[in-house]
Scaffold this motif. Structure first.
Motif, PDB file in Angstrom:
ATOM      1  N   ALA A 106      42.383  33.266  38.892  1.00 54.78           N
ATOM      2  CA  ALA A 106      41.659  32.566  37.838  1.00 54.78           C
ATOM      3  C   ALA A 106      40.463  33.409  37.412  1.00 54.78           C
ATOM      4  O   ALA A 106      39.844  34.093  38.228  1.00 54.78           O
ATOM      5  N   ARG A 107      40.122  33.338  36.128  1.00 56.06           N
ATOM      6  CA  ARG A 107      39.008  34.152  35.623  1.00 56.06           C
ATOM      7  C   ARG A 107      37.712  33.842  36.370  1.00 56.06           C
ATOM      8  O   ARG A 107      36.959  34.754  36.717  1.00 56.06           O
ATOM      9  N   GLU A 108      37.430  32.557  36.625  1.00 56.06           N
ATOM     10  CA  GLU A 108      36.183  32.203  37.298  1.00 56.06           C
ATOM     11  C   GLU A 108      36.094  32.845  38.677  1.00 56.06           C
ATOM     12  O   GLU A 108      35.013  33.251  39.124  1.00 56.06           O
ATOM     13  N   LEU A 109      37.242  32.988  39.343  1.00 53.56           N
ATOM     14  CA  LEU A 109      37.245  33.620  40.656  1.00 53.56           C
ATOM     15  C   LEU A 109      37.201  35.135  40.534  1.00 53.56           C
ATOM     16  O   LEU A 109      36.647  35.815  41.401  1.00 53.56           O
ATOM     17  N   ALA A 110      37.771  35.666  39.461  1.00 52.96           N
ATOM     18  CA  ALA A 110      37.649  37.101  39.215  1.00 52.96           C
ATOM     19  C   ALA A 110      36.183  37.487  39.043  1.00 52.96           C
ATOM     20  O   ALA A 110      35.732  38.522  39.551  1.00 52.96           O
ATOM     21  N   LEU A 111      35.428  36.643  38.348  1.00 51.53           N
ATOM     22  CA  LEU A 111      34.004  36.919  38.173  1.00 51.53           C
ATOM     23  C   LEU A 111      33.274  36.906  39.514  1.00 51.53           C
ATOM     24  O   LEU A 111      32.410  37.762  39.772  1.00 51.53           O
ATOM     25  N   LEU A 112      33.615  35.949  40.380  1.00 55.18           N
ATOM     26  CA  LEU A 112      33.013  35.913  41.714  1.00 55.18           C
ATOM     27  C   LEU A 112      33.370  37.158  42.516  1.00 55.18           C
ATOM     28  O   LEU A 112      32.524  37.738  43.208  1.00 55.18           O
ATOM     29  N   THR A 113      34.639  37.577  42.430  1.00 55.88           N
ATOM     30  CA  THR A 113      35.095  38.748  43.170  1.00 55.88           C
ATOM     31  C   THR A 113      34.371  39.995  42.703  1.00 55.88           C
ATOM     32  O   THR A 113      33.891  40.805  43.523  1.00 55.88           O
TER      33      THR A 113
END
Length: 208
Positions: A106-113
């Motif tokens: 998910a994009r939101e998790l990509a940002l966290l990563t």
């Protein structure tokens, strides 16, 4: 381990200013245990997780997506960079290259990563595509998005990944693929270049 596939004549891997990266297992050390995810969600062994969930009744699919987000959020916050990843991406950015992320996460998790591995500043938010923005890899939709957005022909781009999905997506979109973080050639004919890791890719880029 560097090398092309199929014996065809190719320009140097570095002959591009438009780069799309997979994230998990490519820019990060792999953390996902896909067999565990399948067991937890009742998905048959070897099945495509996202494809299977998409075919479930809406309520069950929503429950699976919620579980995935919780599970993957913990992985995102624990992410560590793969060898050479930070140096490669920051060098390409400093050189004025266009950079994108194409992930089945998910994009939101990509940002966290990306924040966890120190690369959040290298990618524009609108150039981070997750499974909700486009049809997930191996579909070519994400790479076609970048080609249109950047105004370049697919052969002028590079797709960097560690998995069959990355290479198959690249082949379907007509984008040359760079395989990293895999021993040997597990998917013959799909990668135009096979490199040990992002550190070796950076060396190739510097050497032209």
């Amino acid at each position: 381990m560097a090398g092309g596939a199929g014996g065809t004549s190719l320009p140097p891997v570095a002959a591009s200013r438009h780069w799309v990266f997979d994230m998990d297992g490519t820019l990060t050390e792999p953390l996902h245990d896909f067999d565990l995810i399948r067991r937890e969600l009742g998905i048959p062994a070897g099945a495509d997780i996202l494809q299977h969930v998409a075919g479930l009744p809406p309520r069950q699919a929503d429950e699976c997506h919620d579980w995935l987000l919780r599970h993957e959020r913990a992985l995102a916050m624990a992410a560590t960079p793969a060898p050479g990843a930070v140096a490669l991406v920051t060098t390409l950015q400093a050189a004025g290259c266009r950079l994108g992320i194409l992930t089945r996460n998910a994009r939101e998790l990509a940002l966290l990563t990306l924040a966890a591995i120190g690369l959040a500043h290298c990618f524009a938010a609108e150039e981070i595509l997750g499974r909700e923005e486009v049809a997930p890899k191996p579909a070519p939709a994400g790479l076609r998005f970048f080609a249109a957005r950047w105004g370049v022909a697919p052969p002028a781009m590079r797709m960097v990944g560690d998995h069959y999905y990355d290479l198959a997506s690249a082949q379907a979109a007509g984008v040359p693929a760079v395989l990293v973080n895999q021993a040997g050639d597990p998917w013959p004919g799909l990668a135009q270049w096979r490199l040990r890791d992002c550190a070796e890719l950076l060396q190739c880029w510097r050497n032209g």
